[in-house]
Enzyme design. Structure first.
Site, PDB file in Angstrom:
ATOM      1  N   ARG A  31       0.813  -1.218   0.000  1.00  0.00           N
ATOM      2  CA  ARG A  31       0.000   0.000   0.000  1.00  0.00           C
ATOM      3  C   ARG A  31       0.853   1.277   0.000  1.00  0.00           C
ATOM      4  O   ARG A  31       0.390   2.342   0.364  1.00  0.00           O
ATOM      5  CB  ARG A  31      -0.960  -0.011   1.196  1.00  0.00           C
ATOM      6  N   HIS A  35       3.044 -11.198  -5.185  1.00  0.00           N
ATOM      7  CA  HIS A  35       1.889 -10.378  -5.566  1.00  0.00           C
ATOM      8  C   HIS A  35       2.318  -8.921  -5.615  1.00  0.00           C
ATOM      9  O   HIS A  35       2.955  -8.417  -4.697  1.00  0.00           O
ATOM     10  CB  HIS A  35       0.772 -10.565  -4.532  1.00  0.00           C
ATOM     11  N   TYR A  84      -1.188  -3.226  -4.580  1.00  0.00           N
ATOM     12  CA  TYR A  84      -2.589  -2.925  -4.872  1.00  0.00           C
ATOM     13  C   TYR A  84      -2.760  -1.544  -5.508  1.00  0.00           C
ATOM     14  O   TYR A  84      -3.809  -1.249  -6.081  1.00  0.00           O
ATOM     15  CB  TYR A  84      -3.416  -2.970  -3.584  1.00  0.00           C
ATOM     16  N   HIS A 104      -3.106  -7.456 -10.516  1.00  0.00           N
ATOM     17  CA  HIS A 104      -4.470  -7.136 -10.914  1.00  0.00           C
ATOM     18  C   HIS A 104      -4.401  -6.263 -12.162  1.00  0.00           C
ATOM     19  O   HIS A 104      -3.621  -5.299 -12.188  1.00  0.00           O
ATOM     20  CB  HIS A 104      -5.195  -6.393  -9.796  1.00  0.00           C
ATOM     21  N   GLU A 158      -4.300 -11.738 -12.779  1.00  0.00           N
ATOM     22  CA  GLU A 158      -5.309 -12.307 -11.874  1.00  0.00           C
ATOM     23  C   GLU A 158      -6.711 -11.886 -12.300  1.00  0.00           C
ATOM     24  O   GLU A 158      -6.959 -10.692 -12.524  1.00  0.00           O
ATOM     25  CB  GLU A 158      -5.052 -11.860 -10.441  1.00  0.00           C
ATOM     26  N   ASP A 209      -8.425 -16.949  -9.520  1.00  0.00           N
ATOM     27  CA  ASP A 209      -8.903 -16.799  -8.145  1.00  0.00           C
ATOM     28  C   ASP A 209     -10.326 -17.330  -8.066  1.00  0.00           C
ATOM     29  O   ASP A 209     -11.221 -16.846  -8.770  1.00  0.00           O
ATOM     30  CB  ASP A 209      -8.850 -15.322  -7.728  1.00  0.00           C
ATOM     31  N   HIS A 218     -13.036 -14.784  -6.813  1.00  0.00           N
ATOM     32  CA  HIS A 218     -13.287 -13.764  -7.840  1.00  0.00           C
ATOM     33  C   HIS A 218     -14.106 -14.345  -8.993  1.00  0.00           C
ATOM     34  O   HIS A 218     -15.048 -13.713  -9.482  1.00  0.00           O
ATOM     35  CB  HIS A 218     -11.959 -13.219  -8.376  1.00  0.00           C
ATOM     36  N   HIS A 220      -5.553 -18.947  -6.797  1.00  0.00           N
ATOM     37  CA  HIS A 220      -5.854 -18.521  -5.435  1.00  0.00           C
ATOM     38  C   HIS A 220      -7.084 -19.306  -4.999  1.00  0.00           C
ATOM     39  O   HIS A 220      -8.157 -19.164  -5.608  1.00  0.00           O
ATOM     40  CB  HIS A 220      -6.137 -17.023  -5.371  1.00  0.00           C
ATOM     41  N   ASP A 244     -15.938  -8.988  -3.789  1.00  0.00           N
ATOM     42  CA  ASP A 244     -14.649  -9.630  -3.531  1.00  0.00           C
ATOM     43  C   ASP A 244     -14.474  -9.823  -2.030  1.00  0.00           C
ATOM     44  O   ASP A 244     -13.755  -9.084  -1.367  1.00  0.00           O
ATOM     45  CB  ASP A 244     -13.526  -8.761  -4.106  1.00  0.00           C
ATOM     46  N   HIS A 279     -13.528 -12.831   0.555  1.00  0.00           N
ATOM     47  CA  HIS A 279     -13.040 -14.196   0.733  1.00  0.00           C
ATOM     48  C   HIS A 279     -13.588 -14.812   2.030  1.00  0.00           C
ATOM     49  O   HIS A 279     -13.939 -14.096   2.969  1.00  0.00           O
ATOM     50  CB  HIS A 279     -11.515 -14.213   0.790  1.00  0.00           C
ATOM     51  N   GLU A 338      -5.736 -17.531   0.175  1.00  0.00           N
ATOM     52  CA  GLU A 338      -5.853 -16.155   0.666  1.00  0.00           C
ATOM     53  C   GLU A 338      -7.091 -16.070   1.552  1.00  0.00           C
ATOM     54  O   GLU A 338      -7.787 -15.066   1.589  1.00  0.00           O
ATOM     55  CB  GLU A 338      -5.988 -15.165  -0.487  1.00  0.00           C
TER      56      GLU A 338
END
Length: 283
Positions: free
Chosen positions: A37, A69, A72, A109, A145, A179, A182, A216, A229, A231, A261
């Site tokens: 982030r 990964h 974001y 992403h 992804e 994923d 997703h 994922h 989204d 999980h 995840e």
């Protein structure tokens, strides 16, 4: 053999990630090579890189089964040219970091149009950025992804992902991370054997199993086509255990990293055992 793990912490240094994976009985893992982030991060030092590689050997995990990964913050489809350029530079840095660690994959992403440009323009922006990044780097495969169709994020349909792959200059350096949460949120069912066969048949026809470079494995808090989204732990959501049995029993899936995840890291070790039991049932 399936290569199963989780997205583990790299707190204290990237070199801790392989050891954290080994602690939960994983033979694959994902992690962030920097704070996901924040735009900027210190360069990886020679000692950090050496320690990471040494701990990877200690863990017994192959570089082929590590799926780092990216941040974001990166949006390769950004409608604003300056903001998109900033994302591209961050993306190239992420690829370089993976390369320095001796890794072969980078999960990301695709991007978002932010309701300011068309889907096609956004997808073209993403593809163009991917091509620039490929020219500026080497070795690492860019793993797209799929998304949950939330907001203005693209990459939620197999056709959108195929559109990107078709426009990448070097298809040997592009792959897909599937994923499960997703996909389910975007309307792709995986629960029954018949639904799984239909969804993955579409995946193969439109994208191709040869591009499947990681998965994922996440249950979903909301129902099919929810576009949310969110999980959930395995077997505690709307997908249920059947979807993951279908994946483990899919002979078309190669030796790729299968990464949890799910929301409760305290039971990741148990979830890995559950998936391993599905594997034993198959034998």
């Amino acid at each position: 053999m399936r290569y199963i793990g989780a997205h583990v912490s790299a707190a204290g240094g990237v070199f801790n990630a392989p050891l954290n994976a080994a602690k939960i009985g994983a033979n694959a893992f994902a992690f962030f090579t920097k704070n996901q982030r924040q735009w900027n991060a210190k360069e990886l030092s020679a000692s950090e890189i050496e320690q990471f590689k040494e701990n990877l050997k200690i863990s017994g995990i192959s570089t082929k089964h590590v799926l780092p990964h990216s941040s974001y913050l990166i949006n390769l489809g950004h409608p604003d040219e300056e903001a998109r350029a900033k994302s591209l530079e961050a993306f190239v840095d992420e690829i370089d970091r993976a390369s320095k660690l001796g890794l072969e994959l980078l999960n990301f992403h695709p991007g978002s149009h932010l309701k300011q440009i068309s889907e096609k323009e956004c997808l073209d922006n993403i593809a163009n950025c991917m091509n620039v990044a490929l020219k500026r780097t080497s070795g690492v495969k860019l793993v797209i992804e799929n998304t949950a169709a939330q907001g203005s994020n693209l990459g939620f349909s197999f056709k959108q992902i195929a559109y990107l792959i078709e426009r990448v200059d070097d298809e040997n350096r592009v792959g897909v991370c599937f994923d499960t949460c997703h996909a389910f949120a975007a309307g792709y069912d995986l629960r029954s054997k018949e639904a799984y066969a239909k969804t993955m048949g579409e995946f193969d026809a439109i994208i191709g199993y040869k591009f499947l470079s990681g998965m994922h494995l996440n249950d979903a808090k909301f129902g099919l086509g929810s576009k949310k989204d969110r999980h959930e732990s395995l077997g505690k959501g709307e997908l249920g255990f059947s979807a993951f049995k279908n994946i483990i029993n899919d002979d078309k899936i190669g030796e790729i990293p299968l990464i949890l995840e799910t929301i409760d890291e305290s039971i990741w070790e148990d979830e890995i055992k559950i998936l391993r039991n599905f594997e034993k049932e198959k034998l």
